[in-house]
Every structure is written in C-alpha cells, then in structure tokens.
Scaffold this motif. Structure first.
Motif, PDB file in Angstrom:
ATOM      1  N   TYR A   1       0.731  -1.189  -0.248  1.00  0.00           N
ATOM      2  CA  TYR A   1      -0.227   0.119   0.329  1.00  0.00           C
ATOM      3  C   TYR A   1       0.626   0.890   0.066  1.00  0.00           C
ATOM      4  O   TYR A   1       0.790   1.574  -0.757  1.00  0.00           O
ATOM      5  CB  TYR A   1      -1.340  -0.137   1.512  1.00  0.00           C
ATOM      6  N   TYR A   2       2.623   1.613   0.589  1.00  0.00           N
ATOM      7  CA  TYR A   2       3.113   2.706   1.174  1.00  0.00           C
ATOM      8  C   TYR A   2       3.810   2.517   0.192  1.00  0.00           C
ATOM      9  O   TYR A   2       4.905   3.447   0.244  1.00  0.00           O
ATOM     10  CB  TYR A   2       3.576   2.337   2.604  1.00  0.00           C
ATOM     11  N   LYS A   3       4.180   1.663  -0.705  1.00  0.00           N
ATOM     12  CA  LYS A   3       4.792   0.733  -1.892  1.00  0.00           C
ATOM     13  C   LYS A   3       6.543   1.209  -1.039  1.00  0.00           C
ATOM     14  O   LYS A   3       7.840   1.573  -1.653  1.00  0.00           O
ATOM     15  CB  LYS A   3       5.250   1.787  -2.663  1.00  0.00           C
ATOM     16  N   ALA A   4       6.679   0.532   0.434  1.00  0.00           N
ATOM     17  CA  ALA A   4       7.422   0.596   1.403  1.00  0.00           C
ATOM     18  C   ALA A   4       8.846  -0.857   0.397  1.00  0.00           C
ATOM     19  O   ALA A   4       8.253  -1.351  -0.043  1.00  0.00           O
ATOM     20  CB  ALA A   4       7.465   0.594   2.784  1.00  0.00           C
ATOM     21  N   LYS A   5       9.977  -0.425   1.057  1.00  0.00           N
ATOM     22  CA  LYS A   5      10.747  -0.977   0.569  1.00  0.00           C
ATOM     23  C   LYS A   5      11.762  -2.033   1.812  1.00  0.00           C
ATOM     24  O   LYS A   5      11.702  -2.924   1.655  1.00  0.00           O
ATOM     25  CB  LYS A   5      12.249  -0.518  -0.273  1.00  0.00           C
ATOM     26  N   LYS A   6      10.776  -1.689   2.940  1.00  0.00           N
ATOM     27  CA  LYS A   6      11.702  -2.561   3.812  1.00  0.00           C
ATOM     28  C   LYS A   6      10.386  -2.010   5.296  1.00  0.00           C
ATOM     29  O   LYS A   6      10.056  -0.683   5.377  1.00  0.00           O
ATOM     30  CB  LYS A   6      12.937  -1.852   4.723  1.00  0.00           C
ATOM     31  N   GLY A   7       9.835  -2.783   6.003  1.00  0.00           N
ATOM     32  CA  GLY A   7       9.005  -2.900   6.934  1.00  0.00           C
ATOM     33  C   GLY A   7       8.929  -4.024   8.078  1.00  0.00           C
ATOM     34  O   GLY A   7       9.843  -4.892   8.127  1.00  0.00           O
ATOM     35  N   ALA A   8       8.875  -3.510   9.465  1.00  0.00           N
ATOM     36  CA  ALA A   8       8.424  -4.447  10.688  1.00  0.00           C
ATOM     37  C   ALA A   8       7.721  -4.312  11.176  1.00  0.00           C
ATOM     38  O   ALA A   8       7.404  -3.525  11.725  1.00  0.00           O
ATOM     39  CB  ALA A   8       9.601  -3.796  11.053  1.00  0.00           C
ATOM     40  N   LEU A   9       7.520  -5.803  12.077  1.00  0.00           N
ATOM     41  CA  LEU A   9       5.458  -6.012  12.876  1.00  0.00           C
ATOM     42  C   LEU A   9       6.659  -6.093  14.518  1.00  0.00           C
ATOM     43  O   LEU A   9       7.562  -5.994  14.095  1.00  0.00           O
ATOM     44  CB  LEU A   9       5.474  -6.981  12.612  1.00  0.00           C
ATOM     45  N   VAL A  10       6.013  -5.226  15.600  1.00  0.00           N
ATOM     46  CA  VAL A  10       7.056  -5.519  16.355  1.00  0.00           C
ATOM     47  C   VAL A  10       5.779  -6.093  17.394  1.00  0.00           C
ATOM     48  O   VAL A  10       4.744  -6.008  17.128  1.00  0.00           O
ATOM     49  CB  VAL A  10       7.064  -3.635  16.482  1.00  0.00           C
ATOM     50  N   TYR A  11       6.609  -6.772  18.016  1.00  0.00           N
ATOM     51  CA  TYR A  11       5.555  -7.222  18.666  1.00  0.00           C
ATOM     52  C   TYR A  11       6.552  -7.909  19.938  1.00  0.00           C
ATOM     53  O   TYR A  11       7.368  -7.953  20.595  1.00  0.00           O
ATOM     54  CB  TYR A  11       5.439  -8.921  18.581  1.00  0.00           C
ATOM     55  N   PRO A  12       5.151  -7.310  21.730  1.00  0.00           N
ATOM     56  CA  PRO A  12       6.030  -8.105  23.130  1.00  0.00           C
ATOM     57  C   PRO A  12       6.780  -9.561  23.381  1.00  0.00           C
ATOM     58  O   PRO A  12       5.683 -10.136  22.466  1.00  0.00           O
ATOM     59  CB  PRO A  12       4.860  -8.023  23.714  1.00  0.00           C
ATOM     60  N   GLY A  13       7.703  -9.889  23.592  1.00  0.00           N
ATOM     61  CA  GLY A  13       7.720 -11.362  23.440  1.00  0.00           C
ATOM     62  C   GLY A  13       8.469 -11.520  24.533  1.00  0.00           C
ATOM     63  O   GLY A  13       8.623 -11.020  25.693  1.00  0.00           O
ATOM     64  N   THR A  14       9.246 -12.569  24.940  1.00  0.00           N
ATOM     65  CA  THR A  14       9.927 -12.663  26.164  1.00  0.00           C
ATOM     66  C   THR A  14      10.823 -12.158  25.819  1.00  0.00           C
ATOM     67  O   THR A  14      12.266 -12.497  26.536  1.00  0.00           O
ATOM     68  CB  THR A  14       9.899 -14.639  25.784  1.00  0.00           C
ATOM     69  N   GLU A  15      11.555 -12.402  24.770  1.00  0.00           N
ATOM     70  CA  GLU A  15      12.978 -11.721  24.922  1.00  0.00           C
ATOM     71  C   GLU A  15      13.259 -10.791  23.913  1.00  0.00           C
ATOM     72  O   GLU A  15      11.918 -10.618  23.022  1.00  0.00           O
ATOM     73  CB  GLU A  15      14.334 -12.974  24.779  1.00  0.00           C
ATOM     74  N   ASN A  16      15.071  -9.914  22.703  1.00  0.00           N
ATOM     75  CA  ASN A  16      14.882  -8.968  22.258  1.00  0.00           C
ATOM     76  C   ASN A  16      15.313  -9.624  21.147  1.00  0.00           C
ATOM     77  O   ASN A  16      16.696 -10.279  21.618  1.00  0.00           O
ATOM     78  CB  ASN A  16      15.988  -7.657  22.647  1.00  0.00           C
ATOM     79  N   ARG A  17      14.417  -9.581  19.777  1.00  0.00           N
ATOM     80  CA  ARG A  17      14.766 -10.128  18.830  1.00  0.00           C
ATOM     81  C   ARG A  17      14.489  -9.656  17.457  1.00  0.00           C
ATOM     82  O   ARG A  17      13.821  -9.038  17.626  1.00  0.00           O
ATOM     83  CB  ARG A  17      14.074 -12.225  18.748  1.00  0.00           C
ATOM     84  N   ASN A  18      15.996  -9.738  16.316  1.00  0.00           N
ATOM     85  CA  ASN A  18      14.903  -9.266  15.185  1.00  0.00           C
ATOM     86  C   ASN A  18      14.843 -10.225  13.990  1.00  0.00           C
ATOM     87  O   ASN A  18      16.596 -10.687  14.028  1.00  0.00           O
ATOM     88  CB  ASN A  18      16.272  -8.313  14.614  1.00  0.00           C
ATOM     89  N   GLN A  19      14.311 -10.547  13.508  1.00  0.00           N
ATOM     90  CA  GLN A  19      14.129 -11.523  12.509  1.00  0.00           C
ATOM     91  C   GLN A  19      14.235 -10.996  11.046  1.00  0.00           C
ATOM     92  O   GLN A  19      12.149  -9.391  11.110  1.00  0.00           O
ATOM     93  CB  GLN A  19      13.313 -12.727  12.132  1.00  0.00           C
ATOM     94  N   SER A  20      14.902 -10.952   9.658  1.00  0.00           N
ATOM     95  CA  SER A  20      14.448  -9.954   8.748  1.00  0.00           C
ATOM     96  C   SER A  20      13.954 -11.234   7.497  1.00  0.00           C
ATOM     97  O   SER A  20      15.003 -11.972   7.605  1.00  0.00           O
ATOM     98  CB  SER A  20      15.662  -9.334   8.159  1.00  0.00           C
ATOM     99  N   ARG A  21      13.464 -10.776   6.519  1.00  0.00           N
ATOM    100  CA  ARG A  21      13.451 -11.706   5.097  1.00  0.00           C
ATOM    101  C   ARG A  21      12.802 -11.175   4.645  1.00  0.00           C
ATOM    102  O   ARG A  21      12.105 -10.215   4.548  1.00  0.00           O
ATOM    103  CB  ARG A  21      11.917 -13.446   5.992  1.00  0.00           C
ATOM    104  N   LYS A  22      13.206 -11.652   2.956  1.00  0.00           N
ATOM    105  CA  LYS A  22      12.550 -11.045   1.780  1.00  0.00           C
ATOM    106  C   LYS A  22      11.420 -11.429   2.087  1.00  0.00           C
ATOM    107  O   LYS A  22      10.662 -12.849   2.401  1.00  0.00           O
ATOM    108  CB  LYS A  22      13.947 -11.575   0.482  1.00  0.00           C
ATOM    109  N   TYR A  23      10.507 -10.098   1.398  1.00  0.00           N
ATOM    110  CA  TYR A  23       8.515 -10.408   1.230  1.00  0.00           C
ATOM    111  C   TYR A  23       8.678 -11.009  -0.154  1.00  0.00           C
ATOM    112  O   TYR A  23       9.048 -10.725  -1.236  1.00  0.00           O
ATOM    113  CB  TYR A  23       8.897  -8.584   0.781  1.00  0.00           C
ATOM    114  N   SER A  24       7.214 -11.803  -0.229  1.00  0.00           N
ATOM    115  CA  SER A  24       7.216 -12.126  -1.479  1.00  0.00           C
ATOM    116  C   SER A  24       5.176 -11.491  -1.375  1.00  0.00           C
ATOM    117  O   SER A  24       5.061 -11.510  -0.210  1.00  0.00           O
ATOM    118  CB  SER A  24       6.783 -13.632  -1.346  1.00  0.00           C
TER     119      SER A  24
END
Length: 73
Positions: free
Chosen positions: A3-26
């Motif tokens: 919708y925003y024609k963004a090249k990168k985006g992130a979903l932020v959720y509460p969790g048990t630890e601080n983690r960052n996972q990145s993947r290519k979009y389909s």
C-alpha cells in the motif's frame, strides 16, 4: 508494504526476549508468492517490562537499532 510502496517494514510484538528476524518479502497472490522481491519485512520481538519508562526505552532502542541496520530509503 504494498500500500505504501515501502522497501522495508517491520512488525513489532511483545515477547520473552529482544529479537529481530528479517526476511525477503513475497507478494500476496499465488503468482507473486513464487518469487521473492527486493522488499524486506522484519519481525521485532521486544521483551516485556513492568516499568513503563523501561518498556518505552526498549521499544525506542530496538526500533532505532533496526532502522540503523536496515537503512530505510
């Protein structure tokens, strides 16, 4: 991201630890889903803290670090 024609985006959720996972979009359609695009989607998990100020700082720090590692164009 589409919708925003963004090249990168992130979903932020509460969790048990601080983690960052990145993947290519389909894409959403079955035709597009067969091919990965240049867009990148990250999943950021931030540990839950009882203290609101500590929680806000964790959110800020994690998003800030993510944006520096994954320069948003």
């Amino acid at each position: 991201m589409e919708y925003y024609k963004a090249k990168k985006g992130a979903l932020v959720y509460p969790g048990t630890e601080n983690r960052n996972q990145s993947r290519k979009y389909s894409g959403y359609s079955s035709h597009e889903a067969k091919h990965l695009s240049n867009e990148e989607c990250s999943l950021i998990s931030i540990g839950v803290e009882n203290d609101v100020k500590v929680r806000q700082k964790l959110i800020y720090d994690n998003i800030s670090n993510w944006s520096q590692l994954h320069k948003i164009a």
